[in-house]
Enzyme design. Structure first.
Site, mmCIF file in Angstrom:
data_model
loop_
_atom_site.group_PDB
_atom_site.id
_atom_site.type_symbol
_atom_site.label_atom_id
_atom_site.label_comp_id
_atom_site.label_asym_id
_atom_site.label_seq_id
_atom_site.Cartn_x
_atom_site.Cartn_y
_atom_site.Cartn_z
ATOM 1 N N ARG A 22 91.125 52.970 80.235
ATOM 2 C CA ARG A 22 91.612 52.035 81.722
ATOM 3 C C ARG A 22 90.331 50.864 82.416
ATOM 4 O O ARG A 22 90.220 50.793 83.895
ATOM 5 C CB ARG A 22 91.552 53.305 83.058
ATOM 6 C CG ARG A 22 92.408 53.676 82.916
ATOM 7 C CD ARG A 22 93.344 53.194 83.191
ATOM 8 N NE ARG A 22 94.704 54.152 83.413
ATOM 9 C CZ ARG A 22 95.249 55.122 84.262
ATOM 10 N NH1 ARG A 22 94.422 55.080 84.996
ATOM 11 N NH2 ARG A 22 96.009 55.710 83.640
ATOM 12 N N ARG A 26 90.613 49.227 89.200
ATOM 13 C CA ARG A 26 90.987 48.962 90.310
ATOM 14 C C ARG A 26 89.247 48.922 90.705
ATOM 15 O O ARG A 26 88.517 49.075 91.866
ATOM 16 C CB ARG A 26 91.213 50.571 90.890
ATOM 17 C CG ARG A 26 92.947 50.415 91.270
ATOM 18 C CD ARG A 26 93.357 51.317 91.944
ATOM 19 N NE ARG A 26 93.395 52.437 91.087
ATOM 20 C CZ ARG A 26 94.090 53.743 90.949
ATOM 21 N NH1 ARG A 26 94.507 53.917 92.195
ATOM 22 N NH2 ARG A 26 93.847 54.481 89.615
ATOM 23 N N ARG A 35 96.270 42.413 92.108
ATOM 24 C CA ARG A 35 97.196 44.027 92.761
ATOM 25 C C ARG A 35 97.638 43.544 94.035
ATOM 26 O O ARG A 35 99.028 44.136 93.842
ATOM 27 C CB ARG A 35 95.961 44.995 92.332
ATOM 28 C CG ARG A 35 96.926 46.244 93.036
ATOM 29 C CD ARG A 35 97.640 47.016 91.518
ATOM 30 N NE ARG A 35 98.376 48.468 91.655
ATOM 31 C CZ ARG A 35 99.562 48.725 92.385
ATOM 32 N NH1 ARG A 35 100.060 47.811 93.448
ATOM 33 N NH2 ARG A 35 99.487 49.948 92.245
ATOM 34 N N ASP A 72 101.604 50.246 81.433
ATOM 35 C CA ASP A 72 101.238 51.934 81.998
ATOM 36 C C ASP A 72 102.136 52.475 80.509
ATOM 37 O O ASP A 72 102.780 51.933 79.937
ATOM 38 C CB ASP A 72 101.531 52.189 82.550
ATOM 39 C CG ASP A 72 101.166 53.418 83.330
ATOM 40 O OD1 ASP A 72 100.428 53.275 83.949
ATOM 41 O OD2 ASP A 72 101.678 54.124 82.817
ATOM 42 N N TYR A 148 106.230 64.114 82.522
ATOM 43 C CA TYR A 148 105.956 63.021 83.714
ATOM 44 C C TYR A 148 107.947 62.935 83.623
ATOM 45 O O TYR A 148 108.015 63.011 85.102
ATOM 46 C CB TYR A 148 105.391 61.512 83.347
ATOM 47 C CG TYR A 148 104.138 61.227 83.130
ATOM 48 C CD1 TYR A 148 103.679 61.646 84.435
ATOM 49 C CD2 TYR A 148 103.449 61.231 82.234
ATOM 50 C CE1 TYR A 148 102.206 61.554 84.506
ATOM 51 C CE2 TYR A 148 102.001 61.160 82.526
ATOM 52 C CZ TYR A 148 101.270 61.392 83.433
ATOM 53 O OH TYR A 148 100.487 61.134 83.474
HETATM 54 O O1 CP3 Z 1 92.734 48.693 81.054
HETATM 55 C C1 CP3 Z 1 93.863 49.797 80.787
HETATM 56 O O2 CP3 Z 1 93.650 50.388 79.927
HETATM 57 C C2 CP3 Z 1 95.050 49.370 79.754
HETATM 58 C C3 CP3 Z 1 96.195 49.724 80.966
HETATM 59 C C4 CP3 Z 1 96.232 51.185 81.035
HETATM 60 C C5 CP3 Z 1 97.245 51.517 82.811
HETATM 61 N N1 CP3 Z 1 97.497 52.860 82.030
HETATM 62 C C6 CP3 Z 1 97.218 51.325 83.415
HETATM 63 C C7 CP3 Z 1 96.755 51.768 84.845
HETATM 64 C C8 CP3 Z 1 97.154 52.204 80.166
HETATM 65 C C9 CP3 Z 1 96.452 51.695 78.496
HETATM 66 C C10 CP3 Z 1 97.708 53.435 81.058
HETATM 67 C C11 CP3 Z 1 97.931 54.313 80.249
HETATM 68 C C12 CP3 Z 1 98.495 55.747 80.942
HETATM 69 N N2 CP3 Z 1 99.247 55.999 82.556
HETATM 70 C C13 CP3 Z 1 98.174 57.315 80.974
HETATM 71 C C14 CP3 Z 1 97.485 57.292 79.614
HETATM 72 C C15 CP3 Z 1 96.067 57.580 79.321
HETATM 73 C C16 CP3 Z 1 95.262 58.296 80.662
HETATM 74 O O3 CP3 Z 1 94.788 58.069 82.110
HETATM 75 O O4 CP3 Z 1 95.650 59.519 80.401
HETATM 76 C C17 CP3 Z 1 98.839 58.211 81.702
HETATM 77 C C18 CP3 Z 1 98.999 59.085 81.911
HETATM 78 C C19 CP3 Z 1 99.731 56.549 83.306
HETATM 79 C C20 CP3 Z 1 100.142 57.315 84.110
HETATM 80 C C21 CP3 Z 1 99.629 56.281 85.306
HETATM 81 N N3 CP3 Z 1 99.733 55.429 85.030
HETATM 82 C C22 CP3 Z 1 99.012 57.940 86.499
HETATM 83 C C23 CP3 Z 1 98.477 58.799 85.822
HETATM 84 C C24 CP3 Z 1 99.071 56.316 87.071
HETATM 85 C C25 CP3 Z 1 98.130 56.597 88.575
HETATM 86 C C26 CP3 Z 1 96.253 57.060 88.326
HETATM 87 C C27 CP3 Z 1 95.609 56.401 89.291
HETATM 88 O O5 CP3 Z 1 94.284 56.243 88.840
HETATM 89 O O6 CP3 Z 1 96.303 56.258 90.158
HETATM 90 C C28 CP3 Z 1 99.034 55.094 86.722
HETATM 91 C C29 CP3 Z 1 99.295 53.449 87.622
HETATM 92 C C30 CP3 Z 1 98.371 52.978 86.936
HETATM 93 N N4 CP3 Z 1 98.432 52.377 85.339
HETATM 94 C C31 CP3 Z 1 97.276 52.064 87.483
HETATM 95 C C32 CP3 Z 1 96.449 51.496 86.325
HETATM 96 C C33 CP3 Z 1 95.319 50.272 86.178
HETATM 97 C C34 CP3 Z 1 96.421 52.804 88.709
HETATM 98 C C35 CP3 Z 1 97.534 52.065 89.591
HETATM 99 C C36 CP3 Z 1 97.185 50.889 90.647
HETATM 100 O O7 CP3 Z 1 96.637 49.112 90.363
HETATM 101 O O8 CP3 Z 1 96.898 51.170 91.864
#
Ligand code: CP3
Length: 343
Positions: A22, A26, A35, A72, A148
């Site tokens: 990640r 943010r 964003r 994602d 999910y």
């Molecule tokens: O920088 C990176 O890692 C690349 C991008 C990336 C994102 N999600 C961007 C993202 C990657 C590799 C993921 C993987 C992902 N997404 C996983 C597996 C990794 C883990 O965390 O276990 C999972 C379970 C998801 C599903 C997902 N997407 C969730 C649970 C959330 C909300 C998380 C939160 O912190 O609120 C997301 C949204 C998401 N995906 C964000 C980002 C940067 C935050 C969204 C935002 O900008 O508001």
């Protein structure tokens, strides 16, 4: 590329290659700024030029060895026609769907077409990225994606998912098989578009009871690895199974690297897997707290546990959104200082 050299056992380095799960996100003000222009997160994931920009942002700030394409894991359900959305400070939400209807339609959906902007962003990012830096592609593993999809995003509700799997055994098996194909397609698409390595996220591995792990986690993983390697023999694969690193010794023969979460004891794991590529497992909570005795001693002992072995520094899970940038800088300084290559 240091990152690929370690993954392919070509070279080892005293200072390990590093990136952060990640890392585009943010905690970076420059991410938050872009964003703001995308109220709809999935729409953001398909806006190629902004995807390229946020993918590159962490590498402009920190001396990381790899970028991970900003996307994602939920782009697959989205492409299959199950609506995915995010509400501020909530996890993902997925609409309720009829899974028989989704299965029928799935064959006709080409991820290559549905996710063309992702491939476009990968190709552009690879072109902009320094040749010494790797680009990582990724997918969620079938079980994690299905949790999910079945629970509408309420991932704490695993009993619903396990119950669904038991009550609808045939349908669940068909869904697993279909998702497996889609994950293979997505990983191959990422590689063909320009990714140098791919990571498979099994973020909800731990909730699967031990007697179901082969059927739900490891058999699908083995087939995915085999299928991707058949088409892309040289592309390294990293498996991140959150909470199941105790099972990794059973998977050594797969010839892949393993992402290790922060709950695992790196030196114990390393002693069982002396020649396997391991990645991880610094605690995102320690990173959030910043430089203190535990912060230092944990980094030191992780480096010591992996001395001379193929190792990639990373966090055990995604970086917390409130992490100060200075803490990331401290972490990197300590890695360089303790491993003593640069100095
Ligand atoms: O920088 C990176 O890692 C690349 C991008 C990336 C994102 N999600 C961007 C993202 C990657 C590799 C993921 C993987 C992902 N997404 C996983 C597996 C990794 C883990 O965390 O276990 C999972 C379970 C998801 C599903 C997902 N997407 C969730 C649970 C959330 C909300 C998380 C939160 O912190 O609120 C997301 C949204 C998401 N995906 C964000 C980002 C940067 C935050 C969204 C935002 O900008 O508001």
């Amino acid at each position: 590329m240091r990152f690929i050299d370690v993954l392919t056992h070509k070279k080892s380095f005293t200072t390990p290659p590093m990136w952060m799960m990640r890392q585009a996100g943010r905690y970076l003000p420059e991410y938050r700024k872009i964003r703001q222009n995308h109220p709809d997160f999935m729409h953001f994931c398909f806006s190629s030029d902004d995807v390229v920009e946020v993918t590159l942002q962490p590498l402009r700030r920190f001396p990381l060895d790899a970028a991970i394409i900003f996307s994602d894991i939920l782009v697959i359900p989205h492409a299959l026609g199950q609506r995915v959305w995010f509400e501020p400070d909530h996890g993902p939400k997925l609409e309720t769907v009829n899974f028989n209807a989704l299965l029928k339609k799935a064959d006709t959906i080409s991820l290559k077409n549905a996710l063309a902007p992702v491939a476009d962003a990968i190709a552009k990012t690879r072109a902009f990225l320094d040749q010494t830096k790797a680009l990582i592609g990724f997918a969620g593993a079938p079980w994690t994606l299905l949790t999910y999809m079945i629970s509408n995003g309420k991932t704490a509700d695993f009993n619903t998912v396990l119950g669904f799997a038991q009550e609808n055994a045939t349908l669940f098996k068909q869904l697993q098989a279909m998702m497996e194909e889609k994950v293979i397609d997505l990983l191959c698409m990422h590689i063909e578009a320009g990714c140098d390595a791919v990571q498979i996220f099994e973020s909800w591995a731990k909730v699967v009871p031990a007697h179901l792990r082969n059927a739900y986690l490891y058999e699908p993983l083995k087939r995915i690895v085999k299928a991707v390697h058949l088409r892309h023999f040289n592309t390294p694969i990293i498996y991140y199974g959150r909470g199941v690193s105790g099972d990794y010794t059973q998977l050594i023969d797969l010839n892949i690297a393993f992402g290790v979460d922060e709950t695992a004891n790196m030196s114990v794991l390393r002693s069982h897997m002396p020649t396997t590529v391991l990645q991880g497992n610094f605690s995102p909570e320690l990173l959030l707290q910043g430089d203190n005795e535990q912060f230092k001693s944990t980094i030191k002992s992780m480096l010591e546990a992996n001395q001379g072995a193929p190792y990639i520094f990373n966090l055990g899970h995604g970086i917390n959104k409130d992490t100060p940038i200075a803490h990331v800088e401290q972490m990197i300084d300590l890695i360089q200082c303790f491993s003593g290559d640069n100095f």
